[in-house]
Design an enzyme around this catalytic site. Structure first.
Site, PDB file in Angstrom:
ATOM      1  N   HIS A 104      57.245  -2.108-110.625  1.00  0.00           N
ATOM      2  CA  HIS A 104      56.675  -1.213-111.835  1.00  0.00           C
ATOM      3  C   HIS A 104      55.359  -1.900-112.322  1.00  0.00           C
ATOM      4  O   HIS A 104      54.994  -3.340-112.146  1.00  0.00           O
ATOM      5  CB  HIS A 104      57.821  -1.538-112.903  1.00  0.00           C
ATOM      6  CG  HIS A 104      57.642  -0.227-113.929  1.00  0.00           C
ATOM      7  ND1 HIS A 104      57.529   1.141-113.550  1.00  0.00           N
ATOM      8  CD2 HIS A 104      57.839  -0.461-115.160  1.00  0.00           C
ATOM      9  CE1 HIS A 104      57.502   1.736-114.738  1.00  0.00           C
ATOM     10  NE2 HIS A 104      57.698   0.996-115.710  1.00  0.00           N
ATOM     11  N   ALA A 120      49.915   2.731-117.135  1.00  0.00           N
ATOM     12  CA  ALA A 120      49.690   1.687-117.567  1.00  0.00           C
ATOM     13  C   ALA A 120      47.944   1.405-117.862  1.00  0.00           C
ATOM     14  O   ALA A 120      47.569   1.213-118.806  1.00  0.00           O
ATOM     15  CB  ALA A 120      50.004   0.712-116.987  1.00  0.00           C
ATOM     16  N   GLN A 176      54.382   7.010-111.164  1.00  0.00           N
ATOM     17  CA  GLN A 176      52.773   6.738-111.775  1.00  0.00           C
ATOM     18  C   GLN A 176      52.546   5.523-112.577  1.00  0.00           C
ATOM     19  O   GLN A 176      51.788   5.704-113.406  1.00  0.00           O
ATOM     20  CB  GLN A 176      52.627   8.281-112.276  1.00  0.00           C
ATOM     21  CG  GLN A 176      52.351   9.282-111.240  1.00  0.00           C
ATOM     22  CD  GLN A 176      51.860  10.578-111.642  1.00  0.00           C
ATOM     23  OE1 GLN A 176      52.209  10.806-112.999  1.00  0.00           O
ATOM     24  NE2 GLN A 176      51.284  11.503-111.270  1.00  0.00           N
ATOM     25  N   CYS A 177      53.569   4.693-112.583  1.00  0.00           N
ATOM     26  CA  CYS A 177      53.465   3.802-113.787  1.00  0.00           C
ATOM     27  C   CYS A 177      52.216   2.850-113.729  1.00  0.00           C
ATOM     28  O   CYS A 177      51.737   2.603-114.729  1.00  0.00           O
ATOM     29  CB  CYS A 177      54.762   2.805-113.442  1.00  0.00           C
ATOM     30  SG  CYS A 177      54.665   1.869-111.880  1.00  0.00           S
ATOM     31  N   GLY A 178      51.560   2.585-112.513  1.00  0.00           N
ATOM     32  CA  GLY A 178      50.360   1.795-112.625  1.00  0.00           C
ATOM     33  C   GLY A 178      49.317   2.634-113.287  1.00  0.00           C
ATOM     34  O   GLY A 178      48.433   2.359-114.072  1.00  0.00           O
TER      35      GLY A 178
END
Length: 348
Positions: A230, A132, A127-129
């Site tokens: 990422h 962010a 779920q990095c995006g």
């Protein structure tokens, strides 16, 4: 709406206000002479019993621990959080990094830090995006942005993701526009020319930038052909300059050679370091696997962003469904970044 993948030249107007820095007062040291100046009094009366202990002090504002998504499921995260303490401010983290890695930064330059504080949240799964984007939320929809759960729900409903992954910068821009009501401009062609000055001026103005890159073991950019793709958010930049403009900057009281914009004061925009000047520009970034800020060499980020071409073989073989655009990772992420601006500022 999402801008086309090109970057027209943009000059920073002289009257652009400087981003607001934080003023950190010097620590207050107790005066031990005052504590020892009153001698104990003598009395024939029976000693008075000591008063009950005072309740523990309330936590200081701004010292809340980082939020952790999925904390209730992970004892390891709980233990790490207990040891982490308060979330450091961007200025505190930069000064820590400058002291720790002072050999990385050119001694022939003076340094100007432009930064905006971001919240911290440790991601769960790919779920990095989305994390962010959540981190950038308070700068785009103050004071608190939107809950991560809403960002995830909308991304799932629109078909942008299946597991939390975001392999399309264009879809990320559409998601940002919908959930945060901001202006999202998609730049193609990488972080180098002709986009470089546009990106740096955006960061100097205190606006967030979303960057896809390959993540190394220490979270820094590397080159793995997209196998470690990422997302990070950058909301600040450290510029190395031969001389600091005389208007609107103050030298740090702890680190000589480091300057900050003076709050509520008009400042003269600095001259941007030339593209062929190595080690003169560092992005101040955060991503969803650490609650600390990191300083990344601009050219290192540029090179990592430009080589995102392939889906990780382990991810392709794990049996899960992922939303990958036509043309794959190369078409969705390679050489692309998102400039995010609050709607009111974008239309002013």
């Amino acid at each position: 709406m999402i801008s086309p993948c090109h970057s027209p030249p943009l000059e920073l107007p002289p009257e652009t206000p400087a981003p607001q820095g934080l003023t950190i007062p010097p620590p207050q040291h107790p005066n031990f002479l005052d504590l020892a100046s009153s001698p104990p009094s003598c009395s024939l009366q029976a000693p008075t019993p000591p008063p009950p202990p005072l309740p523990p002090p309330a936590p200081a504002l701004g010292a809340a621990p980082p939020l952790v998504f999925g904390l209730e499921k992970s004892q390891l995260l709980k233990e790490a959080l207990e040891k982490a303490g308060p979330v450091p401010s961007c200025r505190e983290d930069v000064k820590r990094l400058l002291k720790l890695h002072k050999d990385r930064f050119r001694s022939d330059l003076q340094w100007i830090l432009f930064c905006a504080d971001l919240p911290s949240l440790i991601q769960e799964g790919p779920q990095c995006g989305l994390v962010a984007l959540w981190m950038a939320g308070p700068l785009l929809l103050p004071p608190n942005g939107v809950p991560l759960e809403r960002i995830v729900r909308v991304a799932l409903e629109r078909g942008y993701t299946a597991q939390g992954e975001m392999f399309s910068a264009a879809n990320m821009g559409r998601l940002a526009r919908e959930v945060l009501g901001c202006h999202a401009e998609l730049l193609c062609g990488g972080l180098g020319s002709p986009n470089r000055d546009r990106i740096l001026r955006h960061l100097v103005a205190g606006q967030p930038l979303l960057i896809p890159y390959d993540e190394d073991f220490n979270h820094e950019p590397c080159q793995r052909r997209g196998h470690k793709a990422h997302w990070a958010v950058s909301a600040g930049v450290l510029l190395g300059v031969p001389g600091v403009p005389s208007l609107g900057y103050a030298e740090d009281h702890e680190l000589p050679g480091l300057f900050h914009p003076v709050p509520s004061t008009a400042c003269q925009p600095p001259s941007l370091p030339e593209e062929g000047s190595p080690g003169a520009v560092y992005l101040l970034s955060k991503q969803g696997k650490s609650w600390h800020y990191q300083l990344w060499d601009y050219d290192q980020v540029r090179d990592s962003n430009l080589q995102l071409t392939d889906l990780s073989p382990s991810r392709a073989a794990d049996g899960r469904e992922y939303v990958v655009p036509a043309g794959g990772v190369r078409a969705g992420l390679c050489g692309q970044v998102l400039l995010l601006t609050p709607r009111a500022q974008a239309t002013a």
